[in-house]
Design a protein around this motif. Structure first.
Motif, PDB file in Angstrom:
ATOM      1  N   ILE A 101       0.883  10.129   4.308  1.00  0.00           N
ATOM      2  CA  ILE A 101       2.277   9.737   4.132  1.00  0.00           C
ATOM      3  C   ILE A 101       2.384   8.615   3.102  1.00  0.00           C
ATOM      4  O   ILE A 101       1.502   7.749   3.018  1.00  0.00           O
ATOM      5  CB  ILE A 101       2.888   9.290   5.489  1.00  0.00           C
ATOM      6  N   ASP A 102       3.442   8.667   2.313  1.00  0.00           N
ATOM      7  CA  ASP A 102       3.755   7.607   1.357  1.00  0.00           C
ATOM      8  C   ASP A 102       4.532   6.528   2.120  1.00  0.00           C
ATOM      9  O   ASP A 102       5.712   6.694   2.413  1.00  0.00           O
ATOM     10  CB  ASP A 102       4.598   8.176   0.216  1.00  0.00           C
ATOM     11  N   LYS A 125       8.051  17.305   2.644  1.00  0.00           N
ATOM     12  CA  LYS A 125       6.888  17.575   3.483  1.00  0.00           C
ATOM     13  C   LYS A 125       6.207  18.889   3.109  1.00  0.00           C
ATOM     14  O   LYS A 125       6.860  19.839   2.685  1.00  0.00           O
ATOM     15  CB  LYS A 125       7.288  17.597   4.961  1.00  0.00           C
ATOM     16  N   TYR A 126       4.878  18.896   3.296  1.00  0.00           N
ATOM     17  CA  TYR A 126       4.080  20.090   3.045  1.00  0.00           C
ATOM     18  C   TYR A 126       3.054  20.259   4.159  1.00  0.00           C
ATOM     19  O   TYR A 126       2.368  19.307   4.540  1.00  0.00           O
ATOM     20  CB  TYR A 126       3.352  20.001   1.702  1.00  0.00           C
ATOM     21  N   ASP A 164       5.761  13.826  -0.091  1.00  0.00           N
ATOM     22  CA  ASP A 164       5.751  12.488   0.496  1.00  0.00           C
ATOM     23  C   ASP A 164       4.972  12.474   1.808  1.00  0.00           C
ATOM     24  O   ASP A 164       4.567  11.413   2.277  1.00  0.00           O
ATOM     25  CB  ASP A 164       7.178  12.009   0.808  1.00  0.00           C
ATOM     26  N   PHE A 165       4.801  13.674   2.391  1.00  0.00           N
ATOM     27  CA  PHE A 165       4.208  13.787   3.722  1.00  0.00           C
ATOM     28  C   PHE A 165       3.455  15.113   3.814  1.00  0.00           C
ATOM     29  O   PHE A 165       4.021  16.166   3.585  1.00  0.00           O
ATOM     30  CB  PHE A 165       5.314  13.730   4.776  1.00  0.00           C
ATOM     31  N   TYR A 166       2.156  15.012   4.127  1.00  0.00           N
ATOM     32  CA  TYR A 166       1.317  16.185   4.297  1.00  0.00           C
ATOM     33  C   TYR A 166       0.789  16.178   5.725  1.00  0.00           C
ATOM     34  O   TYR A 166       0.244  15.172   6.179  1.00  0.00           O
ATOM     35  CB  TYR A 166       0.147  16.158   3.309  1.00  0.00           C
ATOM     36  N   TYR A 167       0.905  17.305   6.422  1.00  0.00           N
ATOM     37  CA  TYR A 167       0.654  17.303   7.855  1.00  0.00           C
ATOM     38  C   TYR A 167       0.111  18.644   8.329  1.00  0.00           C
ATOM     39  O   TYR A 167       0.071  19.630   7.591  1.00  0.00           O
ATOM     40  CB  TYR A 167       1.953  17.020   8.598  1.00  0.00           C
ATOM     41  N   MET A 168      -0.300  18.659   9.608  1.00  0.00           N
ATOM     42  CA  MET A 168      -0.628  19.895  10.303  1.00  0.00           C
ATOM     43  C   MET A 168       0.315  20.012  11.488  1.00  0.00           C
ATOM     44  O   MET A 168       0.511  19.044  12.230  1.00  0.00           O
ATOM     45  CB  MET A 168      -2.088  19.902  10.755  1.00  0.00           C
ATOM     46  N   ASN A 169       0.887  21.184  11.635  1.00  0.00           N
ATOM     47  CA  ASN A 169       1.877  21.399  12.685  1.00  0.00           C
ATOM     48  C   ASN A 169       1.195  21.703  14.014  1.00  0.00           C
ATOM     49  O   ASN A 169       0.182  22.403  14.062  1.00  0.00           O
ATOM     50  CB  ASN A 169       2.801  22.561  12.311  1.00  0.00           C
ATOM     51  N   ILE A 207       0.856  -1.181   0.000  1.00  0.00           N
ATOM     52  CA  ILE A 207       0.000   0.000   0.000  1.00  0.00           C
ATOM     53  C   ILE A 207       0.899   1.240   0.000  1.00  0.00           C
ATOM     54  O   ILE A 207       1.884   1.296   0.735  1.00  0.00           O
ATOM     55  CB  ILE A 207      -0.929  -0.005   1.227  1.00  0.00           C
ATOM     56  N   THR A 208       0.546   2.218  -0.806  1.00  0.00           N
ATOM     57  CA  THR A 208       1.401   3.397  -0.952  1.00  0.00           C
ATOM     58  C   THR A 208       0.968   4.532  -0.035  1.00  0.00           C
ATOM     59  O   THR A 208       1.652   4.876   0.918  1.00  0.00           O
ATOM     60  CB  THR A 208       1.422   3.885  -2.410  1.00  0.00           C
TER      61      THR A 208
END
Length: 234
Positions: A162-163, A217-218, A126-131, A100-101
């Motif tokens: 996340i990938d 990351k974004y 590769d990674f999307y987040y909230m700080n 799974i990706t």
């Protein structure tokens, strides 16, 4: 790119705990509220640990809304932080074993507004987040908002994408076991492991995973809106 595009190719991976029969009803309320967004995900992986033997009832609940969902039941709950580490490791292990990706890691009690589907995000991450940030977090940057935006990285664990193919591991299982055994020897342990072991937080482990694997990351919160938040905190 719209966030919907990322959601459409991601597995919704949610963790939760059932400590009493009322938790099932509460979980169903969250499912019903979030259903328009949950239906947009490619697939659903549900990880639950228990204080009471309600595995059958929990399976029936999730299968009612997502007949093909994947249930990963953990028989043992090692409590706050350690229980979460076990659940999140179960997700990573399953996804890596099944090629799974993309996953969206979240929790049963996170509420989704349909507006997120049309949110604009950067492509190619590769990674999307909230700080996560608070008064203490800004204090170490002398409340310099530009510096905080530029330097602070403390990703929250209850909602991120996340990938998984680019990740080696999230929590070192040997270390988690060793530190769990250690806190069992403490008298009057307060349930907050980070008070006894510096750097032992789920957020710190996620941060180390992203940095160790050099993930692109974004932040999911646009800078102009994040700046408003920081101004309110400061």
């Amino acid at each position: 790119m719209k966030l919907r595009n990322l959601i459409n190719k991601s597995y919704y991976c949610s963790i939760g705990h059932i400590g009493n029969k009322d938790d099932l009803e509460l979980h169903e309320r969250y499912i019903l509220y979030n259903l328009p967004v949950l239906n947009e995900f490619k697939q659903h992986i549900i990880v639950v640990n228990y204080s009471i033997p309600y595995q059958k009832q929990n399976t029936e609940l999730w299968k009612k809304y997502f007949p093909n969902c994947i249930l990963l039941d953990l028989d043992h709950n090692r409590g706050h932080s350690f229980g979460i580490a076990d659940q999140e490791n179960a997700i990573i292990d399953y996804c890596q074993a099944h090629n799974i990706t993309w996953i969206c890691k979240t929790s049963h009690d996170v509420v989704f507004n349909q507006d997120i589907l049309s949110s604009e995000i950067e492509d190619g991450g590769d990674f999307y987040y909230m700080n996560g940030i608070g008064y203490g977090g800004m204090e170490k940057y002398d409340f310099d908002i530009d510096r905080t935006i530029r330097e602070d990285f403390y990703p929250q664990t209850n909602f991120y994408f996340i990938d998984v193919t680019k990740v080696d591991y999230l929590y070192d299982k040997t270390y988690i076991d060793e530190t769990y055994n250690y806190i069992q020897t403490l008298k009057n342990y307060n349930g907050k492991v980070w008070h006894y072991i510096k750097g032992w937080t789920c957020e710190d482990f996620l941060k180390k995973c992203v940095e160790r694997n050099n993930l692109t990351k974004y932040h999911l919160v646009p800078e102009e809106k994040y700046r408003i938040l920081l101004e309110m905190v400061a």
